[in-house]
Design a protein around this motif. Structure first.
Motif, PDB file in Angstrom:
ATOM      1  N   SER A   1       0.804  -1.227   0.000  1.00  0.00           N
ATOM      2  CA  SER A   1       0.000   0.000   0.000  1.00  0.00           C
ATOM      3  C   SER A   1       0.837   1.277   0.000  1.00  0.00           C
ATOM      4  O   SER A   1       0.320   2.339  -0.344  1.00  0.00           O
ATOM      5  CB  SER A   1      -0.924   0.021   1.230  1.00  0.00           C
ATOM      6  OG  SER A   1      -1.862  -1.025   1.195  1.00  0.00           O
ATOM      7  N   PHE A   2       2.116   1.192   0.399  1.00  0.00           N
ATOM      8  CA  PHE A   2       2.899   2.408   0.627  1.00  0.00           C
ATOM      9  C   PHE A   2       4.249   2.359  -0.083  1.00  0.00           C
ATOM     10  O   PHE A   2       4.826   1.286  -0.294  1.00  0.00           O
ATOM     11  CB  PHE A   2       3.120   2.628   2.125  1.00  0.00           C
ATOM     12  CG  PHE A   2       1.858   2.852   2.892  1.00  0.00           C
ATOM     13  CD1 PHE A   2       1.287   4.110   2.977  1.00  0.00           C
ATOM     14  CD2 PHE A   2       1.224   1.791   3.528  1.00  0.00           C
ATOM     15  CE1 PHE A   2       0.115   4.315   3.680  1.00  0.00           C
ATOM     16  CE2 PHE A   2       0.056   1.988   4.241  1.00  0.00           C
ATOM     17  CZ  PHE A   2      -0.508   3.257   4.312  1.00  0.00           C
ATOM     18  N   ASP A   3       4.737   3.559  -0.413  1.00  0.00           N
ATOM     19  CA  ASP A   3       6.068   3.710  -0.997  1.00  0.00           C
ATOM     20  C   ASP A   3       7.144   3.884   0.060  1.00  0.00           C
ATOM     21  O   ASP A   3       8.326   3.621  -0.197  1.00  0.00           O
ATOM     22  CB  ASP A   3       6.096   4.949  -1.906  1.00  0.00           C
ATOM     23  CG  ASP A   3       5.107   4.878  -3.042  1.00  0.00           C
ATOM     24  OD1 ASP A   3       5.160   3.912  -3.817  1.00  0.00           O
ATOM     25  OD2 ASP A   3       4.251   5.788  -3.129  1.00  0.00           O
ATOM     26  N   LEU A   4       6.748   4.345   1.230  1.00  0.00           N
ATOM     27  CA  LEU A   4       7.701   4.715   2.266  1.00  0.00           C
ATOM     28  C   LEU A   4       7.040   4.523   3.623  1.00  0.00           C
ATOM     29  O   LEU A   4       5.837   4.758   3.768  1.00  0.00           O
ATOM     30  CB  LEU A   4       8.101   6.185   2.066  1.00  0.00           C
ATOM     31  CG  LEU A   4       9.053   6.856   3.045  1.00  0.00           C
ATOM     32  CD1 LEU A   4      10.442   6.243   2.929  1.00  0.00           C
ATOM     33  CD2 LEU A   4       9.124   8.360   2.759  1.00  0.00           C
ATOM     34  N   ALA A   5       7.820   4.092   4.615  1.00  0.00           N
ATOM     35  CA  ALA A   5       7.336   3.989   5.995  1.00  0.00           C
ATOM     36  C   ALA A   5       8.377   4.592   6.921  1.00  0.00           C
ATOM     37  O   ALA A   5       9.585   4.480   6.677  1.00  0.00           O
ATOM     38  CB  ALA A   5       7.067   2.537   6.385  1.00  0.00           C
ATOM     39  N   CYS A   6       7.917   5.241   7.981  1.00  0.00           N
ATOM     40  CA  CYS A   6       8.839   5.900   8.903  1.00  0.00           C
ATOM     41  C   CYS A   6       8.267   5.877  10.308  1.00  0.00           C
ATOM     42  O   CYS A   6       7.053   5.732  10.512  1.00  0.00           O
ATOM     43  CB  CYS A   6       9.113   7.331   8.464  1.00  0.00           C
ATOM     44  SG  CYS A   6       7.634   8.376   8.330  1.00  0.00           S
ATOM     45  N   SER A   7       9.149   6.032  11.268  1.00  0.00           N
ATOM     46  CA  SER A   7       8.732   6.071  12.668  1.00  0.00           C
ATOM     47  C   SER A   7       9.803   6.774  13.475  1.00  0.00           C
ATOM     48  O   SER A   7      10.963   6.338  13.489  1.00  0.00           O
ATOM     49  CB  SER A   7       8.517   4.655  13.211  1.00  0.00           C
ATOM     50  OG  SER A   7       8.090   4.691  14.558  1.00  0.00           O
ATOM     51  N   ALA A   8       9.448   7.861  14.120  1.00  0.00           N
ATOM     52  CA  ALA A   8      10.370   8.593  14.984  1.00  0.00           C
ATOM     53  C   ALA A   8      10.019   8.284  16.429  1.00  0.00           C
ATOM     54  O   ALA A   8       9.081   8.845  16.987  1.00  0.00           O
ATOM     55  CB  ALA A   8      10.292  10.096  14.707  1.00  0.00           C
ATOM     56  N   TYR A   9      10.742   7.336  17.006  1.00  0.00           N
ATOM     57  CA  TYR A   9      10.509   6.893  18.383  1.00  0.00           C
ATOM     58  C   TYR A   9       9.102   6.334  18.568  1.00  0.00           C
ATOM     59  O   TYR A   9       8.547   6.405  19.656  1.00  0.00           O
ATOM     60  CB  TYR A   9      10.747   8.027  19.362  1.00  0.00           C
ATOM     61  CG  TYR A   9      12.173   8.142  19.829  1.00  0.00           C
ATOM     62  CD1 TYR A   9      12.610   7.469  20.960  1.00  0.00           C
ATOM     63  CD2 TYR A   9      13.087   8.924  19.147  1.00  0.00           C
ATOM     64  CE1 TYR A   9      13.913   7.581  21.400  1.00  0.00           C
ATOM     65  CE2 TYR A   9      14.397   9.047  19.578  1.00  0.00           C
ATOM     66  CZ  TYR A   9      14.806   8.375  20.706  1.00  0.00           C
ATOM     67  OH  TYR A   9      16.105   8.499  21.147  1.00  0.00           O
ATOM     68  N   GLY A  10       8.500   5.793  17.546  1.00  0.00           N
ATOM     69  CA  GLY A  10       7.147   5.275  17.674  1.00  0.00           C
ATOM     70  C   GLY A  10       7.103   3.768  17.628  1.00  0.00           C
ATOM     71  O   GLY A  10       7.780   3.122  16.830  1.00  0.00           O
TER      72      GLY A  10
END
Length: 301
Positions: A164-173
């Motif tokens: 579903s996504f091109d990119l995934a990110c998480s900042a301290y999550g």
């Protein structure tokens, strides 16, 4: 940036003391804690503490800033997600989004973010910021920014179709607060398209060996870096209120590889001279000597 269960921007790491003195307050212990227990406790913790968290750290986090950790490493200059001019049109999943400050920064670069968090109250703060920005834009005659799409869900069971996504990110999550971080890695791999990038920051594992104190008392190792026993806060009756899980750098790398990702960079931000704030155990003093954050940059081949 959540430093707690999916919310969270950096959580205060494990303290040196196993027990707190006041019997009426939460007790801090090291013991096993499973997935359901961790998820339930951390969801409740963030719902209770989201207001205080946003009040205390909102100015540092901004409304639409993408910061990777308490050191203040900013995606605007770091470029860990790739060149900013190539973010336009990309579908992005932010995991543990808190009030979706990072997603709002992405939207400002033309990306199409979705902000996911386990805490309903944190996502309400996202709506609050959206409403304030819209009112401000309307009051000056500018175009109101579109609200960031938000989803309340557990990172271990992402409610999205494969690819579903091109990119995934998480900042301290999410990742420090789930019992099965390897399962989260697999879920992120599943929802990313081939060639997608997965970038996440967590408390640097070495911090678990030190007391969670910003001053000199926090500079002496008192715990084993290799002790993976979860840190748990529980009320006097023994009910779990908060859980954080420790993994070594090697554990993280193995989770990344086992999920099918390729690790292309590991960033350990140095503490900059301009940043004089203290945040839990993070501080200029400690930041000059030991790393507080680790940022993993991964590719889905």
């Amino acid at each position: 940036m959540n430093q707690h269960p999916g919310s969270p921007r950096p959580a205060d790491g494990p303290p040196a003391d196993a027990q707190q003195a006041d019997p009426d307050e939460a007790q801090a212990v090291r013991r096993e804690a499973g997935g359901a227990e961790s998820s339930r406790a951390n969801r409740s913790w963030w719902d209770r503490n989201a207001d205080e968290y946003q009040d205390e750290h909102g100015a540092f986090l901004g409304d639409d800033r993408f910061v990777w950790g308490p050191e203040g490493l900013d995606e605007e200059t770091a470029g860990l997600l790739g060149p900013a001019d190539r973010l336009k049109g990309l579908s992005v999943l932010e995991i543990g989004a808190g009030a979706a400050q990072c997603s709002r920064w992405l939207a400002g670069r033309g990306a199409r973010p979705v902000a996911l968090d386990i805490s309903h109250r944190q996502l309400q703060h996202s709506r609050r910021i959206d409403a304030r920005l819209a009112a401000r834009a309307g009051g000056t005659g500018g175009d109101a920014p579109a609200p960031v799409p938000v989803v309340q869900a557990d990172a271990g069971a992402l409610p999205f179709r494969d690819g579903s996504f091109d990119l995934a990110c998480s900042a301290y999550g999410a990742l420090p607060f789930v019992a099965d971080a390897a399962g989260v890695m697999r879920e992120v791999h599943r929802v990313l398209r081939p060639g997608g990038r997965w970038v996440f920051s967590v408390t640097h594992p070495i911090r678990w060996a030190f007391p969670d104190e910003p001053g000199p008392e926090g500079l002496t190792a008192v715990s084993s870096y290799f002790d993976r026993t979860p840190y748990v806060e529980q009320d006097p009756s023994g009910r779990t209120e908060y859980v954080e899980h420790h993994r070594t750098l090697g554990d993280r790398v193995r989770e990344i590889a086992a999920a099918g990702f390729r690790l292309v960079d590991l960033v350990e931000p140095e503490w900059p001279a301009w940043n004089r704030q203290e945040w839990g155990g993070w501080s200029p003093l400690r930041g000059r000597l030991i790393p507080g954050t680790a940022v993993f940059v991964c590719l889905r081949d």
